[in-house]
Design a protein around this motif. Structure first.
Motif, PDB file in Angstrom:
ATOM      1  N   TYR A  35       9.824 -28.328 -25.651  1.00  0.00           N
ATOM      2  CA  TYR A  35       9.308 -29.685 -25.765  1.00  0.00           C
ATOM      3  C   TYR A  35       8.473 -29.796 -27.030  1.00  0.00           C
ATOM      4  O   TYR A  35       7.879 -28.829 -27.498  1.00  0.00           O
ATOM      5  CB  TYR A  35       8.412 -30.034 -24.557  1.00  0.00           C
ATOM      6  CG  TYR A  35       9.153 -30.236 -23.267  1.00  0.00           C
ATOM      7  CD1 TYR A  35       9.571 -29.154 -22.499  1.00  0.00           C
ATOM      8  CD2 TYR A  35       9.414 -31.521 -22.788  1.00  0.00           C
ATOM      9  CE1 TYR A  35      10.255 -29.346 -21.303  1.00  0.00           C
ATOM     10  CE2 TYR A  35      10.080 -31.727 -21.589  1.00  0.00           C
ATOM     11  CZ  TYR A  35      10.497 -30.633 -20.860  1.00  0.00           C
ATOM     12  OH  TYR A  35      11.164 -30.830 -19.668  1.00  0.00           O
ATOM     13  N   GLN A  37       5.298 -32.143 -28.836  1.00  0.00           N
ATOM     14  CA  GLN A  37       4.220 -33.081 -28.579  1.00  0.00           C
ATOM     15  C   GLN A  37       3.568 -33.475 -29.890  1.00  0.00           C
ATOM     16  O   GLN A  37       2.955 -32.642 -30.564  1.00  0.00           O
ATOM     17  CB  GLN A  37       3.172 -32.495 -27.638  1.00  0.00           C
ATOM     18  CG  GLN A  37       2.068 -33.476 -27.280  1.00  0.00           C
ATOM     19  CD  GLN A  37       1.016 -32.878 -26.367  1.00  0.00           C
ATOM     20  OE1 GLN A  37       0.696 -31.700 -26.466  1.00  0.00           O
ATOM     21  NE2 GLN A  37       0.474 -33.691 -25.466  1.00  0.00           N
ATOM     22  N   GLY A  40      -1.732 -36.782 -29.691  1.00  0.00           N
ATOM     23  CA  GLY A  40      -2.119 -37.921 -28.883  1.00  0.00           C
ATOM     24  C   GLY A  40      -1.002 -38.520 -28.046  1.00  0.00           C
ATOM     25  O   GLY A  40      -1.190 -39.606 -27.470  1.00  0.00           O
ATOM     26  N   ARG A  41       0.125 -37.844 -27.975  1.00  0.00           N
ATOM     27  CA  ARG A  41       1.264 -38.384 -27.229  1.00  0.00           C
ATOM     28  C   ARG A  41       1.683 -37.449 -26.105  1.00  0.00           C
ATOM     29  O   ARG A  41       1.200 -36.320 -25.987  1.00  0.00           O
ATOM     30  CB  ARG A  41       2.446 -38.592 -28.185  1.00  0.00           C
ATOM     31  CG  ARG A  41       2.130 -39.365 -29.441  1.00  0.00           C
ATOM     32  CD  ARG A  41       1.854 -40.826 -29.149  1.00  0.00           C
ATOM     33  NE  ARG A  41       3.032 -41.531 -28.680  1.00  0.00           N
ATOM     34  CZ  ARG A  41       3.912 -42.105 -29.502  1.00  0.00           C
ATOM     35  NH1 ARG A  41       3.752 -42.052 -30.803  1.00  0.00           N
ATOM     36  NH2 ARG A  41       4.956 -42.751 -28.989  1.00  0.00           N
ATOM     37  N   GLY A  42       2.607 -37.927 -25.291  1.00  0.00           N
ATOM     38  CA  GLY A  42       3.170 -37.082 -24.250  1.00  0.00           C
ATOM     39  C   GLY A  42       4.230 -36.141 -24.815  1.00  0.00           C
ATOM     40  O   GLY A  42       4.600 -36.231 -25.978  1.00  0.00           O
ATOM     41  N   LEU A  43       4.681 -35.224 -23.989  1.00  0.00           N
ATOM     42  CA  LEU A  43       5.696 -34.272 -24.423  1.00  0.00           C
ATOM     43  C   LEU A  43       7.079 -34.920 -24.412  1.00  0.00           C
ATOM     44  O   LEU A  43       7.384 -35.744 -23.548  1.00  0.00           O
ATOM     45  CB  LEU A  43       5.714 -33.050 -23.505  1.00  0.00           C
ATOM     46  CG  LEU A  43       4.680 -31.964 -23.801  1.00  0.00           C
ATOM     47  CD1 LEU A  43       3.286 -32.436 -23.444  1.00  0.00           C
ATOM     48  CD2 LEU A  43       5.031 -30.684 -23.057  1.00  0.00           C
ATOM     49  N   HIS A  45      11.193 -33.903 -24.510  1.00  0.00           N
ATOM     50  CA  HIS A  45      12.160 -32.823 -24.325  1.00  0.00           C
ATOM     51  C   HIS A  45      13.036 -32.681 -25.564  1.00  0.00           C
ATOM     52  O   HIS A  45      13.529 -33.668 -26.120  1.00  0.00           O
ATOM     53  CB  HIS A  45      13.034 -33.131 -23.112  1.00  0.00           C
ATOM     54  CG  HIS A  45      14.048 -32.086 -22.827  1.00  0.00           C
ATOM     55  ND1 HIS A  45      15.376 -32.209 -23.198  1.00  0.00           N
ATOM     56  CD2 HIS A  45      13.939 -30.886 -22.213  1.00  0.00           C
ATOM     57  CE1 HIS A  45      16.031 -31.141 -22.814  1.00  0.00           C
ATOM     58  NE2 HIS A  45      15.185 -30.321 -22.205  1.00  0.00           N
ATOM     59  N   PHE A  88       6.192 -26.561 -27.200  1.00  0.00           N
ATOM     60  CA  PHE A  88       5.949 -25.828 -25.967  1.00  0.00           C
ATOM     61  C   PHE A  88       7.262 -25.353 -25.366  1.00  0.00           C
ATOM     62  O   PHE A  88       8.256 -26.088 -25.364  1.00  0.00           O
ATOM     63  CB  PHE A  88       5.265 -26.720 -24.928  1.00  0.00           C
ATOM     64  CG  PHE A  88       3.913 -27.199 -25.330  1.00  0.00           C
ATOM     65  CD1 PHE A  88       3.758 -28.357 -26.083  1.00  0.00           C
ATOM     66  CD2 PHE A  88       2.778 -26.501 -24.950  1.00  0.00           C
ATOM     67  CE1 PHE A  88       2.505 -28.801 -26.455  1.00  0.00           C
ATOM     68  CE2 PHE A  88       1.515 -26.945 -25.317  1.00  0.00           C
ATOM     69  CZ  PHE A  88       1.382 -28.091 -26.071  1.00  0.00           C
ATOM     70  N   PHE A 101       4.569 -24.049 -18.239  1.00  0.00           N
ATOM     71  CA  PHE A 101       4.496 -24.259 -19.682  1.00  0.00           C
ATOM     72  C   PHE A 101       3.635 -23.189 -20.336  1.00  0.00           C
ATOM     73  O   PHE A 101       2.634 -22.751 -19.779  1.00  0.00           O
ATOM     74  CB  PHE A 101       3.882 -25.629 -19.984  1.00  0.00           C
ATOM     75  CG  PHE A 101       4.806 -26.777 -19.710  1.00  0.00           C
ATOM     76  CD1 PHE A 101       4.968 -27.260 -18.421  1.00  0.00           C
ATOM     77  CD2 PHE A 101       5.514 -27.371 -20.740  1.00  0.00           C
ATOM     78  CE1 PHE A 101       5.819 -28.314 -18.155  1.00  0.00           C
ATOM     79  CE2 PHE A 101       6.366 -28.433 -20.486  1.00  0.00           C
ATOM     80  CZ  PHE A 101       6.523 -28.904 -19.193  1.00  0.00           C
ATOM     81  N   PRO A 103       1.197 -22.102 -23.806  1.00  0.00           N
ATOM     82  CA  PRO A 103       0.093 -22.780 -24.485  1.00  0.00           C
ATOM     83  C   PRO A 103       0.501 -23.509 -25.763  1.00  0.00           C
ATOM     84  O   PRO A 103      -0.278 -24.295 -26.290  1.00  0.00           O
ATOM     85  CB  PRO A 103      -0.892 -21.651 -24.797  1.00  0.00           C
ATOM     86  CG  PRO A 103      -0.041 -20.436 -24.878  1.00  0.00           C
ATOM     87  CD  PRO A 103       1.071 -20.639 -23.898  1.00  0.00           C
TER      88      PRO A 103
ATOM     89  N   HIS B  41      -4.312 -23.654 -22.970  1.00  0.00           N
ATOM     90  CA  HIS B  41      -3.671 -23.480 -21.660  1.00  0.00           C
ATOM     91  C   HIS B  41      -2.336 -24.186 -21.535  1.00  0.00           C
ATOM     92  O   HIS B  41      -1.669 -24.053 -20.527  1.00  0.00           O
ATOM     93  CB  HIS B  41      -4.589 -23.995 -20.552  1.00  0.00           C
ATOM     94  CG  HIS B  41      -5.781 -23.135 -20.306  1.00  0.00           C
ATOM     95  ND1 HIS B  41      -5.743 -21.992 -19.529  1.00  0.00           N
ATOM     96  CD2 HIS B  41      -7.047 -23.239 -20.742  1.00  0.00           C
ATOM     97  CE1 HIS B  41      -6.938 -21.456 -19.496  1.00  0.00           C
ATOM     98  NE2 HIS B  41      -7.757 -22.173 -20.219  1.00  0.00           N
ATOM     99  N   GLY B  42      -1.939 -24.931 -22.513  1.00  0.00           N
ATOM    100  CA  GLY B  42      -0.716 -25.684 -22.336  1.00  0.00           C
ATOM    101  C   GLY B  42      -0.885 -26.693 -21.213  1.00  0.00           C
ATOM    102  O   GLY B  42      -1.977 -27.213 -20.981  1.00  0.00           O
ATOM    103  N   PHE B  90      -1.391 -35.736 -17.721  1.00  0.00           N
ATOM    104  CA  PHE B  90      -0.042 -36.262 -17.961  1.00  0.00           C
ATOM    105  C   PHE B  90       0.725 -36.356 -16.656  1.00  0.00           C
ATOM    106  O   PHE B  90       0.700 -35.444 -15.825  1.00  0.00           O
ATOM    107  CB  PHE B  90       0.735 -35.360 -18.922  1.00  0.00           C
ATOM    108  CG  PHE B  90       0.281 -35.453 -20.338  1.00  0.00           C
ATOM    109  CD1 PHE B  90      -0.593 -34.507 -20.855  1.00  0.00           C
ATOM    110  CD2 PHE B  90       0.700 -36.485 -21.152  1.00  0.00           C
ATOM    111  CE1 PHE B  90      -1.024 -34.581 -22.170  1.00  0.00           C
ATOM    112  CE2 PHE B  90       0.274 -36.571 -22.465  1.00  0.00           C
ATOM    113  CZ  PHE B  90      -0.591 -35.624 -22.969  1.00  0.00           C
ATOM    114  N   GLY B 105       4.698 -39.287 -19.357  1.00  0.00           N
ATOM    115  CA  GLY B 105       3.945 -40.476 -19.702  1.00  0.00           C
ATOM    116  C   GLY B 105       3.067 -40.214 -20.914  1.00  0.00           C
ATOM    117  O   GLY B 105       3.006 -39.095 -21.422  1.00  0.00           O
TER     118      GLY B 105
END
Lengths: 111, 113
Positions: A35, A37, A40-43, A45, A88, A101, A103, B41-42, B90, B105
């Motif tokens: 993934y 990222q 400031g955003r989501g992950l 795929h 990630f 996940f 780090p 920590h991911g 998240f 999200g």
């Protein structure tokens, strides 16, 4: 227990160079995913590779999986400034377990 | 983005107060997840849901509870917030039918003072 561990923690390269990130895990998996990222955003795929696969490609992405070494690598070819992000790996076991996940690796692509 | 929204997007609260975060999806996906993300920590799984009223604990569930009374909403509650729960939260969904991809999200930044 943490399943995935990315290496390196941070990587800085010039635009146009290739970037390689590695992921190691501890137990048998059903599949491994990568993934991205952005800050400031989501992950998001990128790619999934199953335990019976050794290599997959998607555009400029190449993922390899070595189940004997319990490791995977993500190669981004001809990197661009827009590839700057954290990457990630996430693993999922053979018995329907949830995703675990690592780090992450922070990639900086300098123009 | 699979139609996932989170609210609020930012919240500052005081230690000891209850906090509820909401995850809303528009596509009736069965599986929903709450993660927290902290430096080094991911993402760590807090709770997940595999259907209405069907939830289970993840790796770091202490101090958190969840509810899913409708397919589209998955609520995460901090019963009594602590400073250690300062994090970015998240929500994610996973497609059904054996598909493995998760869609996330935009996240909620929570600061507990």
């Amino acid at each position: 227990s943490q399943q995935g561990e990315e290496d390196p923690q941070a990587l800085s390269i010039q635009e146009g160079e290739n970037a390689t990130m590695n992921c190691s895990y501890k137990t048998s998996i059903n599949n491994l995913q990568w993934y991205r990222q952005n800050s400031g955003r989501g992950l998001v795929h990128l790619i999934l590779i199953r335990s019976n696969e050794r290599e997959k490609h998607s555009g400029r992405l190449r993922v390899t999986l070595d189940t004997s070494k319990k490791s995977s690598s993500l190669l981004i070819t001809a990197s661009r400034a827009a590839d700057t992000a954290s990457y990630f790996c996430a693993t999922r076991g053979n018995y329907g377990q949830n995703f675990v996940f690592g780090p992450g690796t922070r990639l900086s692509v300098l123009p | 983005d699979a139609g996932i929204t989170q609210s609020p997007r930012h919240k500052v609260t005081e230690t000891g107060t209850p906090v509820t975060l909401r995850c809303h999806q528009t596509e009736n996906h069965r599986y929903m997840y709450w993660y927290r993300q902290d430096p080094g920590h991911g993402l760590r799984l807090i709770h997940y849901s595999y259907g209405v009223k069907d939830t289970d604990k993840g790796e770091v569930s202490d101090g958190y509870s969840v509810s899913r009374s409708k397919t589209e909403d998955f609520l995460l509650t901090l019963e009594s917030a602590t400073s250690s729960q300062t994090s970015v939260y998240f929500c994610a969904i996973r497609l059904s039918g054996g598909r493995e991809t998760q869609y996330f999200g935009p996240g909620t930044r929570l600061l507990v003072l």
